[in-house]
Design a protein around this motif. Structure first.
Motif, short mmCIF file in Angstrom:
data_model
loop_
_atom_site.label_atom_id
_atom_site.label_comp_id
_atom_site.label_asym_id
_atom_site.label_seq_id
_atom_site.Cartn_x
_atom_site.Cartn_y
_atom_site.Cartn_z
N LEU A 51 0.83 -1.20 0.00
CA LEU A 51 0.00 0.00 0.00
C LEU A 51 0.87 1.25 0.00
O LEU A 51 0.57 2.22 -0.69
N GLN A 52 1.95 1.22 0.76
CA GLN A 52 2.86 2.37 0.79
C GLN A 52 3.40 2.67 -0.59
O GLN A 52 3.69 3.81 -0.93
N GLN A 94 1.76 2.01 -3.24
CA GLN A 94 0.57 2.13 -4.08
C GLN A 94 0.38 0.98 -5.05
O GLN A 94 -0.15 1.16 -6.14
N TYR A 121 -1.80 -1.47 -5.25
CA TYR A 121 -3.03 -1.94 -4.62
C TYR A 121 -3.35 -3.38 -4.98
O TYR A 121 -3.82 -4.14 -4.14
N ARG A 137 -11.09 -4.60 4.95
CA ARG A 137 -9.83 -4.10 4.40
C ARG A 137 -9.75 -4.38 2.90
O ARG A 137 -9.35 -3.54 2.10
N GLU A 165 -11.83 -1.98 1.08
CA GLU A 165 -11.22 -0.65 1.04
C GLU A 165 -10.14 -0.57 -0.03
O GLU A 165 -10.00 0.45 -0.71
N ILE A 166 -9.37 -1.65 -0.17
CA ILE A 166 -8.32 -1.64 -1.19
C ILE A 166 -8.93 -1.61 -2.59
O ILE A 166 -8.52 -0.83 -3.45
N TYR A 221 -11.78 -0.47 -3.42
CA TYR A 221 -12.36 0.86 -3.61
C TYR A 221 -11.27 1.85 -4.02
O TYR A 221 -11.44 2.66 -4.93
N SER A 222 -10.12 1.74 -3.34
CA SER A 222 -9.02 2.67 -3.64
C SER A 222 -8.52 2.49 -5.07
O SER A 222 -8.03 3.43 -5.68
N ARG A 266 -16.82 1.20 9.81
CA ARG A 266 -16.05 1.50 8.59
C ARG A 266 -16.70 0.82 7.38
O ARG A 266 -16.80 1.41 6.31
N GLY A 269 -18.26 2.66 4.30
CA GLY A 269 -17.64 2.26 3.04
C GLY A 269 -18.69 1.83 2.03
O GLY A 269 -18.64 2.21 0.86
N LEU A 279 -20.50 4.83 0.56
CA LEU A 279 -19.72 5.52 -0.47
C LEU A 279 -19.65 4.71 -1.76
O LEU A 279 -19.76 5.24 -2.86
#
Lengths: 291, 202
Positions: free
Chosen positions: A164-165, A167, A169, A192, A195-196, A198-199, A225, A229, A232
Motif C-alpha cells: 500500500l505504501q 501504491q 493496490y 480491508r 477498502e483496497i 475501492y481505492s 467502517r 464504506g 460511499l
C-alpha cells in the motif's frame, strides 16, 4: 494514565505485565513505568518469570527510546543465557535502535546460519530495510521470507501494508486474499479488502468492494467502517455510466438501509449528546442517494 | 509567499497526535482562513493512524471535516502528517499526495505541515513543524521565520505540561472515532484541557 499504576502491589504489577505479554499488547510506556516504579525493587521475587519480564521491559524500553534501561536488561539476559539465539535477537534489536544497522544485520545473519527455521531474525531484516526507508527491498525480503514461511499471517499483513505504501493496490489485495483464506470469518479482513478495491477505483472494482463491504457487515453489523464504506461505494456505482438503470432502484434501497444502520449506531452510542447525532444526520443527508 | 500563524490549539493537537502514536504514521487536516496577507491556522482535526493509504475513509473524513469547516466559517487550509520513519520528513508520499492534491484545488494558500520527528523532545524546547506552501504548482518549504505560533514560549511550556500529564490520551482521531463512534474526533474536551494548560502558564 500512569497514575492508575501508582498504588498496586508488586504481584498485581506482575499480573498486569503477564496479561499484556500473553495478549501481545504494545503498552510500552506503561510497561516501562510499572518496571521503574514497582517491579524493579522486587525483581528477585519473580522467580523464573524474571527473564520473561526482563525481555518484555527490554522491548518496551526500545520502544520508548530508554536506551539505558534496555541496555541494563540486555546485559542481565546476556550473562544469564550466553548462547541463546533469542537473546542474540534482542542484541540485534538493540543495535538497530542505536542505528548500527550493518552490525545488526550481521548478528541476524549469524542467527539464521545457526538455525534456519528461526523466523524472527528474518523478519527483523525486513524491519531494518524499513528503517533505512528502502521499501522495495523490504518487500523483496519479505516475499522471500513468505516463500519459506507461508502460514505467517502477521507477515502477509505487513506485506500488504508495504505494498500500500508503494501504491501497489493489486498486490496488497492479494495479500489480504491470502489472509481471508486463513480467517474466512474475520470481518476486518473483508472490510480491508473492500477498502483496497475501492481505492483502486473503476466500476468492476467498486462492485467487488460492494460485495466485500456487505460480507463484512454480515459478519459484524457494528463495523462502522464497512457501513460508511458501503454507502460511499453504492454512491460511486450508481453515479457510474456503466450502471444499468434497472439497478439504480436497488442501489438506492441499499443506500437508505445503510444510512439507517449508521444512524442507529450513533444513536446507540451517543444517547446523551444530540449534537453528534445531528451532525451525522446532516452528513448522511449529504451522502445518501435520492430514491 | 505568505506568513503563516498557528493557533496554540492547532499546534498542540498536531503534536499530541504525533505523541499518542509514536510507532506509526499519522495525519490530519488544518482549518484556517486567509486574510491580510496572512494564513491563520485556527484548529486541527486529527484523522488517521491505522492506514493512511486507503481511499474510502479518507473521502469520508474530508466530507465530514468540510462540513465542520463550513459550520465554523473556516476553510480546510492545510494538511499535517508525521511519517513513520524518524528521519523522514518528506511530503512526497502517495498517502500525502492524495489529500494534498485535493487541498490545492480548493484553497490557494494551502500548506503542508510535517512533524519533524527528530526535533521532538521531552523538553519541548522548540517548534517541530516543517511547513511547505503551495505556489506556482509546487510545494516549497517555508522559512522558519515566516511562521509564527500563538503564545510562543508559553505554548511550548504548556505542551511540556500536557505531555507530562499524558494528555495525549484525551486526543481522539477519526480512526478512534470509527472504532467507537462515541469518541469525539472534534476533541471538544481536549480543547478545554489545552486552553486550561495555556492559562496556567500565563
Amino acid at each position: 494514565m500512569a497514575g492508575v499504576y501508582d498504588n498496586i502491589t508488586w504481584s498485581e504489577a506482575r499480573n498486569v505485565l503477564r496479561t499484556w505479554r500473553e495478549n501481545s499488547e504494545r503498552q510500552s510506556r506503561d510497561v516501562v513505568y510499572i518496571w521503574e516504579s514497582i517491579l524493579k525493587q522486587h525483581v528477585d521475587k519473580l522467580g523464573n518469570e524474571k527473564f520473561l519480564v526482563l525481555e518484555q521491559v527490554f522491548l518496551a524500553a526500545l520502544d520508548c527510546h530508554s536506551l539505558n534501561l534496555s541496555e541494563k536488561c540486555l546485559k542481565i539476559l546476556m550473562t544469564e543465557f550466553p548462547g541463546s539465539l533469542r537473546v542474540h535477537k534482542c542484541h540485534a534489536m538493540h543495535l538497530e535502535a542505536i542505528e548500527l544497522y550493518d552490525e545488526a544485520l550481521s548478528v541476524l545473519d549469524s542467527i539464521i546460519k545457526k538455525d534456519e527455521t528461526n523466523a524472527a531474525p528474518r523478519k527483523r531484516r525486513v524491519a531494518i530495510y524499513k528503517a533505512y526507508g528502502r521499501i522495495p527491498e523490504a518487500i523483496k525480503e519479505l516475499t522471500e521470507y513468505l516463500k519459506k514461511f507461508m502460514s505467517d499471517q502477521e507477515a502477509w499483513h505487513e506485506l500488504s501494508d508495504l505494498y500500500l505504501q508503494e501504491q501497489e493496490y493489486g498486490k496488497a489485495a492479494v495479500c489480504i486474499e491470502e489472509l481471508i483464506l486463513h480467517n474466512p470469518h474475520n470481518h476486518l479482513l473483508h472490510q480491508r479488502y473492500a477498502e483496497i478495491k475501492y481505492s483502486m477505483g473503476g466500476y468492476d472494482n467498486m462492485l467487488t468492494a460492494k460485495s466485500y463491504f456487505c460480507q463484512a457487515i454480515k459478519l459484524n453489523p457494528n463495523n462502522i467502517r464497512a457501513l460508511y464504506g458501503l454507502l460511499l461505494t453504492v454512491n460511486h456505482i450508481s453515479l457510474s455510466q456503466k450502471c444499468p438503470a434497472s439497478k439504480k432502484k436497488e442501489l438506492a434501497k441499499l443506500s437508505t438501509w445503510v444510512s439507517k444502520q449508521i444512524d442507529q449506531q450513533y444513536k446507540l452510542k451517543n444517547s446523551n449528546d444530540d449534537t453528534n447525532i445531528k451532525q451525522v444526520e446532516d452528513l448522511l443527508a449529504h451522502l445518501q442517494l435520492e430514491v | 509567499m505568505t506568513d503563516v500563524k498557528f493557533s496554540a490549539r492547532a499546534y498542540a493537537k498536531v503534536l499530541l497526535h504525533a505523541i499518542k502514536y509514536p510507532h506509526c504514521a499519522i495525519n490530519g487536516l488544518l482549518l484556517g482562513k486567509y486574510g491580510n496577507g496572512e494564513l491563520s491556522i485556527v484548529d486541527a482535526v486529527p484523522l488517521f493512524h491505522i492506514s493512511l493509504h486507503l481511499a474510502p475513509m479518507g473521502e469520508l473524513a474530508l466530507n465530514t471535516v468540510e462540513q465542520l469547516a463550513t459550520e465554523l466559517n473556516l476553510e480546510i487550509a492545510g494538511y499535517y502528517a508525521a511519517n513513520e520513519n524518524i528521519n523522514d520528513t518528506s511530503i512526497d508520499k502517495p498517502a500525502h499526495r492524495a489529500i494534498s492534491e485535493k487541498l490545492t484545488e480548493n484553497f490557494d494558500h494551502a500548506i503542508i505541515a510535517m512533524v519533524d520527528n527528530k526535533e521532538l523532545s521531552i523538553d519541548m524546547d522548540r517548534f517541530a513543524l516543517k511547513v511547505s506552501q503551495y505556489s506556482d504548482g509546487k510545494w516549497k518549504v517555508k522559512d522558519r521565520a515566516s511562521i509564527r505560533y500563538e503564545g510562543d514560549d508559553t505554548l511550548l511550556k504548556a505542551l511540556y505540561k500536557l505531555n507530562k500529564d499524558e494528555r495525549y490520551r484525551d486526543l481522539y482521531d477519526f480512526d478512534n472515532h470509527l472504532d467507537d463512534v462515541s469518541l469525539d474526533w472534534r476533541n471538544r474536551k481536549l480543547n478545554k484541557i489545552i486552553d486550561g494548560a495555556l492559562q496556567r502558564q500565563v
